[in-house]
Design an enzyme around this catalytic site. Structure first.
Site, PDB file in Angstrom:
ATOM      1  N   HIS A 107     -40.809 -32.873 -94.596  1.00 38.50           N
ATOM      2  CA  HIS A 107     -41.596 -32.156 -95.600  1.00 38.50           C
ATOM      3  C   HIS A 107     -40.796 -31.103 -96.368  1.00 38.50           C
ATOM      4  O   HIS A 107     -41.259 -30.618 -97.382  1.00 38.50           O
ATOM      5  CB  HIS A 107     -42.799 -31.472 -94.942  1.00 38.50           C
ATOM      6  CG  HIS A 107     -42.440 -30.212 -94.209  1.00 38.50           C
ATOM      7  ND1 HIS A 107     -41.918 -30.219 -92.944  1.00 38.50           N
ATOM      8  CD2 HIS A 107     -42.528 -28.908 -94.581  1.00 38.50           C
ATOM      9  CE1 HIS A 107     -41.699 -28.973 -92.562  1.00 38.50           C
ATOM     10  NE2 HIS A 107     -42.053 -28.163 -93.530  1.00 38.50           N
ATOM     11  N   ARG A 108     -39.592 -30.744 -95.908  1.00 40.86           N
ATOM     12  CA  ARG A 108     -38.826 -29.693 -96.577  1.00 40.86           C
ATOM     13  C   ARG A 108     -38.472 -30.112 -97.998  1.00 40.86           C
ATOM     14  O   ARG A 108     -38.169 -31.282 -98.267  1.00 40.86           O
ATOM     15  CB  ARG A 108     -37.545 -29.387 -95.805  1.00 40.86           C
ATOM     16  CG  ARG A 108     -37.760 -28.865 -94.403  1.00 40.86           C
ATOM     17  CD  ARG A 108     -38.044 -27.394 -94.393  1.00 40.86           C
ATOM     18  NE  ARG A 108     -38.229 -26.903 -93.028  1.00 40.86           N
ATOM     19  CZ  ARG A 108     -38.562 -25.664 -92.711  1.00 40.86           C
ATOM     20  NH1 ARG A 108     -38.731 -24.775 -93.669  1.00 40.86           N
ATOM     21  NH2 ARG A 108     -38.709 -25.300 -91.464  1.00 40.86           N
TER      22      ARG A 108
END
Length: 350
Positions: free
Chosen positions: A204-205
């Site tokens: 998700h970064r």
């Protein structure tokens, strides 16, 4: 005392769930949800599964650029602090919600307690790094998960009111652990996998999902492992997948985000975890599952030093080689406390 607690994203819901019970035994808590994570899959399902009290205020800020989102939060939280005049503002971690709340409190001279203080990636391109550094320099009480975090603060000249308390996420996991074995057959059976015979992945970064990020390469590497890969998909990642136009991946199963208990059940039953999430790195360690971190650095360096976490970045060859060859050490020393961090935090608030 009156404590205003501010949360906005999934990891903070976990931390607040651990903190709210001992906090409310002694004090009045006003729980503010900024709405940074706002849909049911990223927010409501976590509140439902954690027993976290319903927020007293939901700001509903939604998504947006970092500046716009933080500005909306800052204005709204300032009004809440003026109305409630709390003895403390309590913030968690490193999100835009954390930064906005800390700025609002500092301007109003409200003391700030920062849970998970002192973490550093030393990568200022990460929005989270900027948020945590600024928050630590504004905080009155710095509640650290490890001696490493204390050393980081000391290197920046922060030495007053700094305490090692452990990690409140471990508190919640210790409480949940007895339920995991009973849930495993249902959770794993529903996904068609068996214990120790699948890989769990999360991404998700922004470095891995935004713009021309290497998400497609990461997924190709996962698929090339030739074993079942369960991939709960963050909304940001789902949008990036739509743009990446990935080819069919027969070994990668994309699923919706999971509630807390189902997620830690999947982590604990996996052969291997691949993630860019700090929380998942720790949960894999505590549950005795080796982890490959899809970043060049981690704030949770102790897990790497213990040999249970390997930094592979987003390089497909490194991902595949490490996933196929990883052998966790026999020893797994205790890290980040003993499951009683929240009580220590409340004690220090007074």
């Amino acid at each position: 005392m009156k404590i205003v607690s501010v949360v906005g994203a999934r990891p903070q819901f976990v931390k607040a769930a651990a903190m709210s019970r001992p906090l409310r035994e002694r004090h009045e808590e006003v729980l503010v949800h900024t709405g940074q994570h706002y849909d049911y899959e990223m927010s409501g399902i976590f509140f439902d599964g954690l027993g976290l009290p319903t927020p007293d205020v939901n700001l509903g800020v939604g998504s947006g650029s970092h500046g716009a989102q933080t500005a909306r939060m800052l204005e709204a939280i300032e009004a809440i602090l003026v109305a409630h005049r709390p003895d403390w503002l309590l913030v968690y971690g490193d999100t835009n919600s954390t930064l906005a709340a800390a700025l609002a409190a500092a301007k109003l001279s409200v003391p700030i307690a920062h849970v998970e203080a002192g973490l550093r990636s030393f990568d200022r391109t990460m929005p989270e790094e900027v948020n945590r550094v600024v928050t630590d320099h504004l905080a009155t009480l710095l509640l650290c998960p490890s001696e490493t975090a204390v050393a980081h603060l000391a290197a920046e000249g922060i030495t007053r009111n700094v305490h090692v308390v452990g990690d409140v996420m471990l508190d919640l996991l210790c409480e949940a652990r007895p339920q995991l074995a009973a849930r495993a057959s249902t959770v794993l059976g529903g996904l068609g996998v068996t214990e120790g015979a699948y890989v769990l992945a999360t991404v998700h970064r922004s470095a891995n999902t935004d713009g021309h990020a290497p998400l497609a390469d990461i997924l190709k590497a996962l698929d090339s492992l030739g074993e079942p890969v369960i991939f709960p998909v963050h909304p940001r990642t789902r949008a990036a997948l739509a743009e990446a136009a990935c080819p069919p991946m027969p070994h990668v199963r994309l699923i919706d985000p999971l509630g807390y208990l189902d997620m830690v059940t999947l982590i604990g039953s996996a052969r291997l975890v691949l993630t860019d999430s700090g929380g998942v790195q720790k949960e894999a360690y505590w549950l005795g599952v080796p982890c490959l971190t899809l970043r060049a650095e981690t704030e949770w360096v102790e897990t790497v030093q213990a040999g249970w976490n390997t930094l592979v970045g987003a390089d497909p060859a490194r991902i595949v080689e490490a996933a196929r060859s990883i052998t966790p050490p026999a020893a797994r020393p205790p890290l980040y406390g003993d499951g009683r961090a929240a009580t220590r935090c409340v004690d220090l608030l007074g």
